[in-house]
Design an enzyme around this catalytic site. Structure first.
Site, mmCIF file in Angstrom:
data_model
loop_
_atom_site.group_PDB
_atom_site.id
_atom_site.type_symbol
_atom_site.label_atom_id
_atom_site.label_comp_id
_atom_site.label_asym_id
_atom_site.label_seq_id
_atom_site.Cartn_x
_atom_site.Cartn_y
_atom_site.Cartn_z
ATOM 1 N N PRO A 214 42.979 -32.585 18.587
ATOM 2 C CA PRO A 214 43.355 -33.567 17.579
ATOM 3 C C PRO A 214 44.270 -33.028 16.488
ATOM 4 O O PRO A 214 44.102 -31.902 16.018
ATOM 5 C CB PRO A 214 42.011 -34.008 16.981
ATOM 6 C CG PRO A 214 41.052 -32.942 17.351
ATOM 7 C CD PRO A 214 41.528 -32.376 18.659
ATOM 8 N N ASN A 215 45.206 -33.873 16.121
ATOM 9 C CA ASN A 215 46.173 -33.635 15.032
ATOM 10 C C ASN A 215 47.240 -32.599 15.363
ATOM 11 O O ASN A 215 48.178 -32.401 14.587
ATOM 12 C CB ASN A 215 45.453 -33.243 13.726
ATOM 13 C CG ASN A 215 44.493 -34.330 13.287
ATOM 14 O OD1 ASN A 215 44.909 -35.470 13.126
ATOM 15 N ND2 ASN A 215 43.221 -34.008 13.132
ATOM 16 N N ARG B 268 52.630 -31.501 9.942
ATOM 17 C CA ARG B 268 51.305 -31.395 9.342
ATOM 18 C C ARG B 268 51.150 -30.069 8.590
ATOM 19 O O ARG B 268 51.319 -28.992 9.185
ATOM 20 C CB ARG B 268 50.305 -31.443 10.491
ATOM 21 C CG ARG B 268 48.898 -31.135 10.124
ATOM 22 C CD ARG B 268 48.073 -30.850 11.372
ATOM 23 N NE ARG B 268 46.679 -30.714 11.021
ATOM 24 C CZ ARG B 268 45.764 -30.133 11.779
ATOM 25 N NH1 ARG B 268 46.106 -29.644 12.950
ATOM 26 N NH2 ARG B 268 44.523 -30.047 11.374
ATOM 27 N N TYR C 117 50.352 -24.420 9.198
ATOM 28 C CA TYR C 117 50.643 -24.462 10.636
ATOM 29 C C TYR C 117 52.111 -24.227 10.994
ATOM 30 O O TYR C 117 52.462 -24.249 12.172
ATOM 31 C CB TYR C 117 50.168 -25.809 11.213
ATOM 32 C CG TYR C 117 48.684 -26.043 11.026
ATOM 33 C CD1 TYR C 117 47.750 -25.230 11.676
ATOM 34 C CD2 TYR C 117 48.199 -27.037 10.180
ATOM 35 C CE1 TYR C 117 46.399 -25.411 11.502
ATOM 36 C CE2 TYR C 117 46.841 -27.231 9.995
ATOM 37 C CZ TYR C 117 45.938 -26.414 10.659
ATOM 38 O OH TYR C 117 44.587 -26.595 10.478
ATOM 39 N N ASN D 57 43.492 -25.045 22.309
ATOM 40 C CA ASN D 57 43.313 -25.182 20.861
ATOM 41 C C ASN D 57 42.615 -26.520 20.660
ATOM 42 O O ASN D 57 43.247 -27.581 20.715
ATOM 43 C CB ASN D 57 44.651 -25.153 20.122
ATOM 44 C CG ASN D 57 44.450 -25.153 18.607
ATOM 45 O OD1 ASN D 57 43.354 -25.434 18.117
ATOM 46 N ND2 ASN D 57 45.493 -24.843 17.863
ATOM 47 N N ALA E 298 39.933 -29.412 15.317
ATOM 48 C CA ALA E 298 38.667 -29.560 14.584
ATOM 49 C C ALA E 298 37.464 -29.713 15.515
ATOM 50 O O ALA E 298 36.326 -29.429 15.105
ATOM 51 C CB ALA E 298 38.758 -30.743 13.633
ATOM 52 N N HIS F 289 34.844 -26.966 15.864
ATOM 53 C CA HIS F 289 33.730 -26.784 14.920
ATOM 54 C C HIS F 289 32.649 -27.847 15.061
ATOM 55 O O HIS F 289 31.662 -27.822 14.337
ATOM 56 C CB HIS F 289 34.280 -26.797 13.484
ATOM 57 C CG HIS F 289 35.560 -26.043 13.330
ATOM 58 N ND1 HIS F 289 35.645 -24.680 13.584
ATOM 59 C CD2 HIS F 289 36.823 -26.437 12.988
ATOM 60 C CE1 HIS F 289 36.911 -24.293 13.383
ATOM 61 N NE2 HIS F 289 37.631 -25.335 13.034
ATOM 62 N N ASP G 33 30.146 -27.687 26.494
ATOM 63 C CA ASP G 33 29.461 -27.909 27.780
ATOM 64 C C ASP G 33 30.464 -28.043 28.924
ATOM 65 O O ASP G 33 30.214 -27.557 30.030
ATOM 66 C CB ASP G 33 28.596 -29.176 27.710
ATOM 67 C CG ASP G 33 27.273 -28.939 26.986
ATOM 68 O OD1 ASP G 33 26.949 -27.773 26.676
ATOM 69 O OD2 ASP G 33 26.548 -29.930 26.733
ATOM 70 N N GLU H 236 40.322 -19.486 23.923
ATOM 71 C CA GLU H 236 40.348 -20.289 22.681
ATOM 72 C C GLU H 236 41.465 -19.760 21.782
ATOM 73 O O GLU H 236 41.532 -18.552 21.533
ATOM 74 C CB GLU H 236 39.000 -20.141 21.967
ATOM 75 C CG GLU H 236 38.944 -20.817 20.607
ATOM 76 C CD GLU H 236 37.627 -20.567 19.864
ATOM 77 O OE1 GLU H 236 36.773 -19.784 20.369
ATOM 78 O OE2 GLU H 236 37.460 -21.150 18.778
ATOM 79 N N HIS I 284 43.786 -20.453 18.041
ATOM 80 C CA HIS I 284 44.027 -21.167 16.788
ATOM 81 C C HIS I 284 45.299 -20.618 16.165
ATOM 82 O O HIS I 284 45.543 -19.404 16.195
ATOM 83 C CB HIS I 284 42.861 -20.984 15.811
ATOM 84 C CG HIS I 284 41.584 -21.508 16.369
ATOM 85 N ND1 HIS I 284 41.314 -22.856 16.440
ATOM 86 C CD2 HIS I 284 40.532 -20.866 16.936
ATOM 87 C CE1 HIS I 284 40.138 -23.021 17.019
ATOM 88 N NE2 HIS I 284 39.642 -21.834 17.335
ATOM 89 N N SER J 226 46.028 -20.889 12.857
ATOM 90 C CA SER J 226 45.624 -20.258 11.594
ATOM 91 C C SER J 226 44.461 -19.297 11.839
ATOM 92 O O SER J 226 43.778 -19.379 12.870
ATOM 93 C CB SER J 226 45.216 -21.336 10.584
ATOM 94 O OG SER J 226 44.076 -22.039 11.048
ATOM 95 N N ARG K 255 39.614 -19.243 6.239
ATOM 96 C CA ARG K 255 39.686 -20.596 5.674
ATOM 97 C C ARG K 255 38.275 -21.094 5.288
ATOM 98 O O ARG K 255 37.369 -20.292 5.129
ATOM 99 C CB ARG K 255 40.392 -21.509 6.681
ATOM 100 C CG ARG K 255 41.824 -21.039 6.970
ATOM 101 C CD ARG K 255 42.541 -21.965 7.923
ATOM 102 N NE ARG K 255 42.689 -23.295 7.353
ATOM 103 C CZ ARG K 255 43.068 -24.364 8.055
ATOM 104 N NH1 ARG K 255 43.344 -24.230 9.345
ATOM 105 N NH2 ARG K 255 43.169 -25.538 7.476
ATOM 106 N N ARG L 85 34.984 -23.913 9.037
ATOM 107 C CA ARG L 85 35.838 -23.507 10.160
ATOM 108 C C ARG L 85 35.405 -22.162 10.757
ATOM 109 O O ARG L 85 35.982 -21.688 11.727
ATOM 110 C CB ARG L 85 37.307 -23.400 9.716
ATOM 111 C CG ARG L 85 37.907 -24.716 9.300
ATOM 112 C CD ARG L 85 39.386 -24.579 8.975
ATOM 113 N NE ARG L 85 39.801 -25.631 8.069
ATOM 114 C CZ ARG L 85 40.181 -26.851 8.441
ATOM 115 N NH1 ARG L 85 40.216 -27.178 9.718
ATOM 116 N NH2 ARG L 85 40.526 -27.762 7.549
#
Ligand code: DQA
Length: 144
Positions: free
Chosen positions: A9-10, A17, A22, A71, A74, A77, A84, A95, A97, A99, A104, A108
């Site tokens: 998302p985002n 953004r 970012y 990635n 959100a 978290h 699962d 995984e 990210h 940032s 942060r 997070r």
């Protein structure tokens, strides 16, 4: 091994953004650079703002010859369901990210997906994705 990059998302708003966090490059042009760098590879891309769509995609590729750079934004978290899904599939998931999430806000600092991923790369800007691809290529080499 085919490589699939999934953005949650985002992350469709990269470049627009919060550029202070970012960066100002959009993902389309970054992806083009990544594909040029690994031109002997198929790098597929999927982005969704919806948890279930990300899970469906993981199920779709997760039993084939794929490695995934994820990635989860959100959902990292919050999502037991994505964790699962990663546990359920056979494909290795890295995984990533953009940032450094550990620098942060405290919410997070916890990731539901870290324990079920091969490893985590965070804090290198968009280069985190390239490092994720490199990690998959290393795994592939080891398993040959
Ligand atoms: C992010 C970090 C997350 O905490 C945040 O919700 C994102 C982006 C990153 O790439 O730095 O959407 O995953």
């Amino acid at each position: 091994m085919n490589i699939l990059v999934i953005n949650g998302p985002n992350l469709n708003l990269l470049g627009v953004r919060e550029p202070g966090i970012y960066g100002s490059q959009g993902f389309d042009s970054y992806l083009q650079e990544l594909r040029e760098k690994y031109s002997d590879r198929q790098i597929e891309y999927f982005q969704s703002n919806h948890e279930g769509a990300i899970i469906d995609k993981l199920h779709e590729v997760g039993f084939g010859d794929y490695g995934v750079v994820l990635n989860a934004g959100a959902y990292t978290h919050t999502s037991v369901a994505i964790a699962d899904a990663i546990s359920a599939i056979k494909a290795p998931v890295i995984e990533v990210h953009i940032s450094n999430v550990m620098r942060r806000e405290e919410f997070r600092h916890h990731s539901y997906i870290s324990p079920v991923c091969v490893g985590t790369i965070a804090g290198f800007g968009l280069d985190s994705y390239r490092l994720g691809v490199e990690a998959l290529l290393r795994i592939e080499k080891k398993s040959l």
